[in-house]
Write an enzyme that holds these catalytic residues in place. Structure first.
Site, PDB file in Angstrom:
ATOM      1  N   GLU A   1      -4.466  -6.216   7.290  1.00  0.00           N
ATOM      2  CA  GLU A   1      -3.806  -6.659   6.045  1.00  0.00           C
ATOM      3  C   GLU A   1      -2.322  -6.875   6.272  1.00  0.00           C
ATOM      4  O   GLU A   1      -1.679  -6.185   7.051  1.00  0.00           O
ATOM      5  CB  GLU A   1      -4.002  -5.594   4.946  1.00  0.00           C
ATOM      6  CG  GLU A   1      -3.324  -5.963   3.625  1.00  0.00           C
ATOM      7  CD  GLU A   1      -3.530  -4.916   2.517  1.00  0.00           C
ATOM      8  OE1 GLU A   1      -4.642  -4.376   2.405  1.00  0.00           O
ATOM      9  OE2 GLU A   1      -2.562  -4.652   1.785  1.00  0.00           O
TER      10      GLU A   1
ATOM     11  N   ASP B   1      -5.725  -0.783   7.728  1.00  0.00           N
ATOM     12  CA  ASP B   1      -4.692  -1.180   6.777  1.00  0.00           C
ATOM     13  C   ASP B   1      -3.389  -0.468   7.141  1.00  0.00           C
ATOM     14  O   ASP B   1      -3.117   0.631   6.677  1.00  0.00           O
ATOM     15  CB  ASP B   1      -5.124  -0.844   5.348  1.00  0.00           C
ATOM     16  CG  ASP B   1      -4.075  -1.276   4.328  1.00  0.00           C
ATOM     17  OD1 ASP B   1      -3.014  -1.783   4.753  1.00  0.00           O
ATOM     18  OD2 ASP B   1      -4.314  -1.093   3.126  1.00  0.00           O
TER      19      ASP B   1
ATOM     20  N   GLY C   1      -8.340  -2.981  -9.077  1.00  0.00           N
ATOM     21  CA  GLY C   1      -8.511  -2.443 -10.429  1.00  0.00           C
ATOM     22  C   GLY C   1      -8.284  -3.522 -11.468  1.00  0.00           C
ATOM     23  O   GLY C   1      -8.001  -4.671 -11.135  1.00  0.00           O
TER      24      GLY C   1
ATOM     25  N   ASN D   1     -14.897  -4.182  -6.529  1.00  0.00           N
ATOM     26  CA  ASN D   1     -15.132  -2.776  -6.792  1.00  0.00           C
ATOM     27  C   ASN D   1     -15.088  -2.477  -8.292  1.00  0.00           C
ATOM     28  O   ASN D   1     -16.074  -2.061  -8.877  1.00  0.00           O
ATOM     29  CB  ASN D   1     -14.110  -1.916  -6.030  1.00  0.00           C
ATOM     30  CG  ASN D   1     -14.387  -0.433  -6.157  1.00  0.00           C
ATOM     31  OD1 ASN D   1     -15.527  -0.027  -6.389  1.00  0.00           O
ATOM     32  ND2 ASN D   1     -13.354   0.380  -6.041  1.00  0.00           N
TER      33      ASN D   1
ATOM     34  N   ASP E   1     -13.435   0.360   4.496  1.00  0.00           N
ATOM     35  CA  ASP E   1     -12.474  -0.388   3.684  1.00  0.00           C
ATOM     36  C   ASP E   1     -11.136   0.356   3.674  1.00  0.00           C
ATOM     37  O   ASP E   1     -11.102   1.559   3.413  1.00  0.00           O
ATOM     38  CB  ASP E   1     -13.053  -0.499   2.253  1.00  0.00           C
ATOM     39  CG  ASP E   1     -12.299  -1.483   1.380  1.00  0.00           C
ATOM     40  OD1 ASP E   1     -11.539  -2.307   1.924  1.00  0.00           O
ATOM     41  OD2 ASP E   1     -12.486  -1.428   0.144  1.00  0.00           O
ATOM     42  N   HIS E   2     -10.054  -0.338   3.973  1.00  0.00           N
ATOM     43  CA  HIS E   2      -8.705   0.252   3.998  1.00  0.00           C
ATOM     44  C   HIS E   2      -8.602   1.500   4.888  1.00  0.00           C
ATOM     45  O   HIS E   2      -8.071   2.524   4.456  1.00  0.00           O
ATOM     46  CB  HIS E   2      -8.221   0.587   2.576  1.00  0.00           C
ATOM     47  CG  HIS E   2      -7.958  -0.629   1.748  1.00  0.00           C
ATOM     48  ND1 HIS E   2      -6.840  -1.412   1.911  1.00  0.00           N
ATOM     49  CD2 HIS E   2      -8.690  -1.214   0.774  1.00  0.00           C
ATOM     50  CE1 HIS E   2      -6.898  -2.429   1.050  1.00  0.00           C
ATOM     51  NE2 HIS E   2      -8.014  -2.345   0.371  1.00  0.00           N
TER      52      HIS E   2
ATOM     53  N   HIS F   1      -8.905  -9.350  -1.542  1.00  0.00           N
ATOM     54  CA  HIS F   1      -9.102  -8.031  -2.177  1.00  0.00           C
ATOM     55  C   HIS F   1      -8.800  -8.155  -3.659  1.00  0.00           C
ATOM     56  O   HIS F   1      -8.058  -9.028  -4.084  1.00  0.00           O
ATOM     57  CB  HIS F   1      -8.161  -7.001  -1.550  1.00  0.00           C
ATOM     58  CG  HIS F   1      -8.597  -6.531  -0.203  1.00  0.00           C
ATOM     59  ND1 HIS F   1      -8.928  -5.230   0.075  1.00  0.00           N
ATOM     60  CD2 HIS F   1      -8.776  -7.216   0.960  1.00  0.00           C
ATOM     61  CE1 HIS F   1      -9.287  -5.130   1.343  1.00  0.00           C
ATOM     62  NE2 HIS F   1      -9.201  -6.316   1.906  1.00  0.00           N
TER      63      HIS F   1
HETATM   64 ZN   LIG Z   1      -8.748  -3.632  -1.044  1.00  0.00          ZN
END
Ligand SMILES: [Zn+2]
Length: 285
Positions: free
Chosen positions: A137, A107, A182, A233, A85-86, A209
């Site tokens: 992305e 990314d 977040g 997440n 991821d990323h 995302h």
């Molecule tokens: Zn992400």
């Protein structure tokens, strides 16, 4: 069955109007929770590992071997993909692929557009030869992204999306359209109209995302607008921490860490199941 490519999973999801959950994992407990939830709901699932999490695990191969061991020990039969991821560089994508990851995200969205294209293309050229799926992305997702924290997401440009896909042949694209990593500060403002336009223009699955904190109606709208992979997440961390904090507050003399970690693990598993049902992927293995 061990690890599968993300491409097959997402192409099927896009056609059948559901999304596959991508759950970030950081340790044994997260891997166990996500795999058990997926198996019980007969759903395909993507385990995402960030570079930060690779550091926490202690290396790419530790993460990969751990996932494989849990799959074998638990007799998991649903399709599982392991995804970087990323990924921040070609080197890190190569390390993930060499360790056996079945999918990577490069990314390079912080770079000027043509540098993003060139970096992404290098990763695609390397990965596709080995049957590994690539996600890229465009724009900037709000919240914490790697080392960068920003309150204002930068929305992806449709023409750049078309060019990036045409020039690099990536398998899926994460266009930043107002979502944030977040917990959200204020109301999430996702541009679903633009999402649908991008989807119709590029004809490959889109990735959302920062899905923690979006309303169920927004998730449905994203799926109807061409999203086939949804990254979660924060909601898992919140579920774990809430359960453990409550347990420790109620049992001040509890000292055996496995007792409260086990409970936290259950909370993560319940959250993953809730997401899988919401994304519509249960029964789609
Ligand atoms: Zn992400």
């Amino acid at each position: 069955m061990e690890l599968v490519s993300v491409k097959g999973m997402l192409d099927k999801a896009l056609k059948e109007n559901y999304a596959v959950g991508h759950f970030d994992v950081h340790n044994l407990e997260w891997v166990q929770s996500v795999l058990e939830a997926a198996e019980e709901l007969n759903s395909p699932v993507i385990l995402g590992v960030t570079e930060e999490a690779i550091d926490y695990f202690g290396g790419f191969s530790v993460a990969k071997e751990l996932v494989i061991s849990v799959i074998r020990e638990k007799g998991i039969t649903v399709p599982i993909a392991l995804h970087l991821d990323h990924g921040s560089s070609l080197e890190n994508c190569k390390s993930a692929i060499e360790a056996g990851f079945s999918s990577v995200m490069i990314d390079a969205s912080k770079l000027p557009f043509y540098e993003n294209v060139m970096t992404t293309k290098e990763v695609v050229d390397y990965a596709h030869k080995l049957g590994v799926t690539v996600e890229a992305e465009l724009g900037s997702i709000g919240g914490k992204e790697g080392e960068i924290v920003s309150d204002d997401p930068v929305y992806a440009d449709i023409d750049e999306c078309i060019q990036l896909v045409t020039l690099t042949k990536i398998n899926c694209l994460a266009p930043a359209l107002g979502s944030a990593h977040g917990p959200y500060k204020g109301e999430p403002k996702v541009d679903f109209k633009k999402m649908k336009k991008i989807s119709e223009s590029i004809q490959i699955p889109l990735v959302l995302h920062g899905a923690s904190g979006l309303y169920p109606e927004q998730i449905q709208q994203a799926i109807l607008s061409g999203t086939a992979k949804i990254n979660v997440n924060a909601d898992n961390h919140i579920a774990f921490t809430k359960r453990v904090r409550q347990l420790l507050n109620e049992n001040r003399d509890m000292y055996d860490a496995t007792r409260y970690i086990r409970e936290g693990r259950m909370a993560v598993k319940e959250m993953v199941k809730e997401k899988i049902r919401l994304f519509g992927s249960s029964g789609k293995a």
